[in-house]
Design an enzyme around this catalytic site. Structure first.
Site, PDB file in Angstrom:
ATOM      1  N   ARG A  28       0.827  -1.408   0.050  1.00  0.00           N
ATOM      2  CA  ARG A  28      -0.125  -0.098  -0.058  1.00  0.00           C
ATOM      3  C   ARG A  28       0.729   1.210  -0.080  1.00  0.00           C
ATOM      4  O   ARG A  28       0.393   2.327  -0.597  1.00  0.00           O
ATOM      5  CB  ARG A  28      -0.967  -0.063   1.204  1.00  0.00           C
ATOM      6  CG  ARG A  28      -2.013  -1.115   1.159  1.00  0.00           C
ATOM      7  CD  ARG A  28      -2.719  -1.530   2.359  1.00  0.00           C
ATOM      8  NE  ARG A  28      -3.943  -2.365   2.289  1.00  0.00           N
ATOM      9  CZ  ARG A  28      -3.900  -3.849   2.154  1.00  0.00           C
ATOM     10  NH1 ARG A  28      -2.667  -4.422   1.971  1.00  0.00           N
ATOM     11  NH2 ARG A  28      -5.091  -4.230   1.962  1.00  0.00           N
ATOM     12  N   GLY A  96      -1.479 -12.084  -4.940  1.00  0.00           N
ATOM     13  CA  GLY A  96      -2.770 -11.835  -4.967  1.00  0.00           C
ATOM     14  C   GLY A  96      -3.112 -10.218  -4.612  1.00  0.00           C
ATOM     15  O   GLY A  96      -3.944  -9.576  -5.212  1.00  0.00           O
ATOM     16  N   ARG A 124      -6.007 -18.261  -9.102  1.00  0.00           N
ATOM     17  CA  ARG A 124      -6.677 -17.687  -7.860  1.00  0.00           C
ATOM     18  C   ARG A 124      -7.949 -16.774  -8.326  1.00  0.00           C
ATOM     19  O   ARG A 124      -7.903 -16.334  -9.626  1.00  0.00           O
ATOM     20  CB  ARG A 124      -5.839 -16.812  -7.066  1.00  0.00           C
ATOM     21  CG  ARG A 124      -5.004 -17.746  -6.556  1.00  0.00           C
ATOM     22  CD  ARG A 124      -3.872 -17.060  -5.570  1.00  0.00           C
ATOM     23  NE  ARG A 124      -4.536 -16.433  -4.318  1.00  0.00           N
ATOM     24  CZ  ARG A 124      -3.920 -15.839  -3.535  1.00  0.00           C
ATOM     25  NH1 ARG A 124      -2.810 -15.424  -3.599  1.00  0.00           N
ATOM     26  NH2 ARG A 124      -4.637 -15.415  -2.612  1.00  0.00           N
ATOM     27  N   GLN A 171      -8.592  -7.327   0.524  1.00  0.00           N
ATOM     28  CA  GLN A 171      -8.315  -7.085  -0.942  1.00  0.00           C
ATOM     29  C   GLN A 171      -9.568  -6.369  -1.825  1.00  0.00           C
ATOM     30  O   GLN A 171      -9.351  -5.649  -2.405  1.00  0.00           O
ATOM     31  CB  GLN A 171      -7.719  -8.392  -1.602  1.00  0.00           C
ATOM     32  CG  GLN A 171      -6.276  -8.743  -0.989  1.00  0.00           C
ATOM     33  CD  GLN A 171      -5.744  -9.832  -1.507  1.00  0.00           C
ATOM     34  OE1 GLN A 171      -6.429 -10.643  -2.228  1.00  0.00           O
ATOM     35  NE2 GLN A 171      -4.516 -10.272  -0.909  1.00  0.00           N
ATOM     36  N   ASP A 317      -3.871 -15.296   7.414  1.00  0.00           N
ATOM     37  CA  ASP A 317      -2.813 -15.761   6.787  1.00  0.00           C
ATOM     38  C   ASP A 317      -1.919 -16.750   7.786  1.00  0.00           C
ATOM     39  O   ASP A 317      -0.946 -17.438   7.502  1.00  0.00           O
ATOM     40  CB  ASP A 317      -1.889 -14.899   6.527  1.00  0.00           C
ATOM     41  CG  ASP A 317      -2.402 -13.934   5.105  1.00  0.00           C
ATOM     42  OD1 ASP A 317      -3.081 -14.573   4.519  1.00  0.00           O
ATOM     43  OD2 ASP A 317      -1.910 -12.695   5.067  1.00  0.00           O
ATOM     44  N   LYS A 344      -6.108 -19.707  -1.377  1.00  0.00           N
ATOM     45  CA  LYS A 344      -4.788 -18.780  -0.807  1.00  0.00           C
ATOM     46  C   LYS A 344      -3.593 -19.343  -1.897  1.00  0.00           C
ATOM     47  O   LYS A 344      -3.897 -19.803  -3.090  1.00  0.00           O
ATOM     48  CB  LYS A 344      -4.538 -18.799   0.661  1.00  0.00           C
ATOM     49  CG  LYS A 344      -5.230 -18.205   1.426  1.00  0.00           C
ATOM     50  CD  LYS A 344      -5.500 -16.702   1.119  1.00  0.00           C
ATOM     51  CE  LYS A 344      -6.237 -16.097   2.186  1.00  0.00           C
ATOM     52  NZ  LYS A 344      -6.542 -14.709   1.766  1.00  0.00           N
ATOM     53  N   ARG A 348      -4.746 -24.114   1.262  1.00  0.00           N
ATOM     54  CA  ARG A 348      -4.021 -24.396   2.566  1.00  0.00           C
ATOM     55  C   ARG A 348      -4.876 -25.659   3.457  1.00  0.00           C
ATOM     56  O   ARG A 348      -4.071 -26.208   4.472  1.00  0.00           O
ATOM     57  CB  ARG A 348      -3.724 -23.117   3.388  1.00  0.00           C
ATOM     58  CG  ARG A 348      -2.835 -22.242   2.721  1.00  0.00           C
ATOM     59  CD  ARG A 348      -2.614 -20.983   3.371  1.00  0.00           C
ATOM     60  NE  ARG A 348      -1.716 -20.263   2.732  1.00  0.00           N
ATOM     61  CZ  ARG A 348      -1.375 -18.844   2.725  1.00  0.00           C
ATOM     62  NH1 ARG A 348      -2.047 -18.291   3.566  1.00  0.00           N
ATOM     63  NH2 ARG A 348      -0.073 -18.442   2.245  1.00  0.00           N
TER      64      ARG A 348
HETATM   65  C1  S3P Z   1      -4.248  -9.219   2.146  1.00  0.00           C
HETATM   66  C2  S3P Z   1      -5.620  -9.629   2.712  1.00  0.00           C
HETATM   67  C3  S3P Z   1      -5.781 -11.016   2.695  1.00  0.00           C
HETATM   68  C4  S3P Z   1      -4.406 -11.714   3.242  1.00  0.00           C
HETATM   69  C5  S3P Z   1      -3.462 -11.308   2.047  1.00  0.00           C
HETATM   70  C6  S3P Z   1      -3.170  -9.832   1.970  1.00  0.00           C
HETATM   71  C7  S3P Z   1      -4.070  -7.614   2.023  1.00  0.00           C
HETATM   72  O1  S3P Z   1      -6.268 -11.562   1.627  1.00  0.00           O
HETATM   73  O2  S3P Z   1      -4.765 -13.150   2.734  1.00  0.00           O
HETATM   74  O3  S3P Z   1      -2.354 -12.019   2.345  1.00  0.00           O
HETATM   75  O4  S3P Z   1      -3.040  -7.136   1.851  1.00  0.00           O
HETATM   76  O5  S3P Z   1      -5.043  -6.958   1.783  1.00  0.00           O
HETATM   77  P1  S3P Z   1      -8.012 -11.489   1.645  1.00  0.00           P
HETATM   78  O6  S3P Z   1      -8.339  -9.907   1.930  1.00  0.00           O
HETATM   79  O7  S3P Z   1      -8.395 -11.709   0.080  1.00  0.00           O
HETATM   80  O8  S3P Z   1      -8.515 -12.651   2.392  1.00  0.00           O
END
Ligand code: S3P
Length: 436
Positions: A28, A96, A124, A171, A317, A344, A348
């Site tokens: 970010r 991701g 994904r 996310q 995570d 993920k 997992r």
């Molecule tokens: C993340 C949000 C999570 C997490 C990923 C990082 C982020 O995913 O698993 O490692 O930085 O916003 P999700 O929001 O899809 O659960």
């Protein structure tokens, strides 16, 4: 080339360690620094492959970025409307977070971009961002079944929406908020359960107004981001391996310095404490709008627990290593409401159950979680399936195994935790890395 870890059984972890910078915050900082006005100076940046992928993408979008140099990065922001059309596909690697957040940010640009990634990322689900962004007026093409690559046809005609997320995903929330910076009117996202709020906190740190009411967060276009200094705390998701290591290995007493303890990330502390872990937070402070602490963790006998489903997104995570804690605890642990673990970097639930069973642990995968009966376990060869957190979780398991554990396909550890082997060795793990 493949990377294998061999970890000899037993031992304890002691001393003081500092884990690398937070991955979510590092992504970010590059993204918001790039669309801010002025130069953003970052310290503690995670020099892992995922965050570096984001950095390279913004360079390809015309942003001048200096570093990283020992965690220091300078981002010469181009403002909300200064990004330039890339001349090639944007490679998110294994990340991701890069792909989903960028889908939102790029939806409101005046140019088209293609987001691609490695074999794991190609599997994904991206419909979760493509679909709500389409409701905002974005045009995003995916491969069949909503998979990457994504072609994002930028438009200046995005409209704000009110969106109730079907999955608790930071996310997805972040992708919509970033698109909302470019959309007419207000963009509001409601989450079914709290998820990490780094985007909201950092937007505010850049002077951009964000309103939060209950589980809904909103942004309106028309503002601007002003560059600021960002000190990235240590990643609690990386600290988690050492929290579990010290908890399960008799004789351990470890202090982790400068770890981010944002309440939307501390599910791992809560779950471990419920299991009986001995964890103390010290020197709690606020750094750039994010809570930070030093964490002392000492060995304690763990017991199995039922993990409340509302804690799952707050520790999403950390489940690979929490499953190892469960295997090392007395009695049964039950995790439910965690179907997100199946999409993920690997599945997992399946991959951890397979590895734990290899070691002789009674692990029963379920569609949305796992049931694990703790007790003594052995060693053997386990496959991480190229998932960084699975690889590190099994390295930690060796502390309680009766034989050595060999872990296959560990190169992706560099996506989130460069220097893991060295740091683990310093703390007391008897770990060797082999590349062939
Ligand atoms: C993340 C949000 C999570 C997490 C990923 C990082 C982020 O995913 O698993 O490692 O930085 O916003 P999700 O929001 O899809 O659960």
């Amino acid at each position: 080339m493949s990377t294998t870890y061999r970890v000899n059984p037993g031992g304890s972890v002691r001393g003081t360690v500092r884990v690398p910078g937070d991955k979510s915050i590092s992504h970010r900082a590059i993204m918001l620094g790039s669309i801010a006005e002025g130069t953003t100076r970052i310290t503690g940046f995670l020099e892992g492959e995922d965050a570096l992928a984001t950095m390279n993408i913004f360079r390809a979008l015309g942003v001048r970025i200096e570093g990283p140099d020992a965690g220091r990065v300078a981002v010469h922001g181009v403002g909300l409307h200064g990004l330039q059309a890339p001349s090639r596909e944007l490679d998110c690697g294994n990340s991701g977070t890069s792909m989903r957040l960028l889908a939102g940010l790029l939806a409101g640009q005046r140019f088209t971009s293609v987001l691609t990634g490695d074999a794991s990322l190609q599997k994904r689900p991206m419909r979760r961002v493509a679909e709500p962004l389409a409701r905002m007026g974005a045009r995003i093409e995916t491969a069949p079944e909503g998979r990457p690559p994504l072609t994002v046809y930028g438009t200046t005609r995005l409209r704000g929406i009110e969106y109730a997320m079907p999955v608790a995903s930071a996310q997805v929330k972040s992708a919509l908020l970033l698109a909302g910076l470019y959309a007419s009117g207000r963009t509001c996202v409601t989450e079914p359960a709290p998820t990490r709020d780094h985007t909201e906190r950092m937007l505010r740190a850049f002077g951009y107004p964000v309103t939060s009411t209950g589980s809904t967060v909103c942004v309106e276009s028309g503002g601007k981001l002003s560059a600021c200094d960002i000190e990235v705390p240590g990643d609690i998701s990386s600290a988690a391996f050492f929290l579990v290591a010290a908890s399960i290995a008799p004789g351990s007493d470890l202090t982790l310095l400068h770890v981010g303890v944002n309440p939307s990330r501390t599910g791992v502390l809560e779950i471990l404490r419920r299991m009986g872990a001995d964890i103390t937070l010290m020197n709690e402070r606020l750094v750039g709008g994010e809570p930070v602490a030093d964490i002392r963790v000492r060995h304690a006998p763990l017991k199995g627990v039922e993990v409340p489903p509302e804690l799952v997104p707050l520790a999403i995570d950390e489940f690979p290593v929490l499953f190892v804690a469960a295997a090392s605890a007395a009695g049964e642990t039950l995790v439910t409401g965690a179907e997100e673990l199946r999409v993920k970097e690997s599945d997992r639930i399946a991959v951890m159950a397979e590895g734990l069973r290899r070691l002789g642990v009674e692990a029963q995968p379920m569609p949305d979680g796992m049931r694990i009966r703790g007790g003594p376990y052995g060693g053997g060869v386990v496959d991480s399936h190229g998932d960084h957190r699975v690889a590190m979780a099994f390295a930690v398991a060796a502390l309680r195994a009766s034989q050595a554990i060999e872990i296959l396909d560990c190169a992706p550890v560099a996506t989130s935790f460069p220097g893991f082997v060295q740091l683990a060795r310093e703390a007391g793990l008897d770990i060797e890395e082999r590349r062939d």
